[in-house]
Scaffold this active site. Structure first.
Site, PDB file in Angstrom:
ATOM      1  CG  ASP A   1      -6.865  -1.456  -1.804  1.00 18.81           C
ATOM      2  OD1 ASP A   1      -7.134  -2.667  -1.890  1.00 18.81           O
ATOM      3  OD2 ASP A   1      -5.933  -1.019  -1.123  1.00 18.81           O
TER       4      ASP A   1
ATOM      5  CG  ASP B   1      -1.982  -1.046   1.198  1.00 14.07           C
ATOM      6  OD1 ASP B   1      -2.505  -1.319   0.100  1.00 14.07           O
ATOM      7  OD2 ASP B   1      -2.309  -1.600   2.257  1.00 14.07           O
TER       8      ASP B   1
END
Length: 161
Positions: free
Chosen positions: A133, A115
């Protein structure tokens, strides 16, 4: 949306996710924010859990279990995608499948999802996330959009004017 286009959307979502993660891994240092705009940093982090780090304690050290569970869900969503007849719904499922594949690749390759997109307000930070995402979120919005009935501008939902 025809099957070849749906496969293209899946591939673009997964490849774009992996390319941006490779850039993040090569250009950023874990936990060291790189300021882009007020309220937005690039901050490299790793997620062993599900969305927003949920279950990270339970799934810590079990990346193949998490990849397997996610893989089963992704396969199920792919089946639904190929059976769907609504173009926007098919596009939504394709985005979700592509994003999910991007995160599964991370789990298998490095044991956690990479991330790096970090939005914040003062001391409060939204959970760091990635392009996969975003694809999953946009896919869900497409599916929801197909489920919400739209009223005609000329009449009500029951067909009366």
């Amino acid at each position: 949306m025809k099957t070849p286009l749906m496969l293209f959307v899946i591939a673009v979502a997964a490849v774009a996710d992996q390319v941006t993660k490779a850039l993040a891994l090569s250009l950023l240092s874990a936990g060291m924010p790189f300021s882009i705009l007020p309220g937005f940093n690039l901050t490299l982090s790793f997620n062993e859990g599900a969305s927003f780090g949920m279950l990270s304690g339970v799934m810590s050290g079990k990346p193949l279990v998490m990849a397997g569970l996610t893989g089963v869900l992704t396969l199920g969503l792919a089946v639904v995608a190929f059976r769907s007849r609504h173009p926007l719904e098919r596009a939504g499922f394709a985005l979700i499948v592509g994003g999910s594949l991007g995160n599964i690749i991370d789990r298998v390759r490095q044991g956690a999802v990479t991330d790096f997109l970090d939005f914040y307000w003062r001391d409060w930070h939204w959970p760091t996330f990635n392009l996969a995402d975003i694809a999953i979120f946009l896919g869900a919005m497409c599916i929801i959009a197909t489920a919400v009935p739209l009223r005609s501008r000329k009449g009500s939902a029951d067909g009366q004017t």
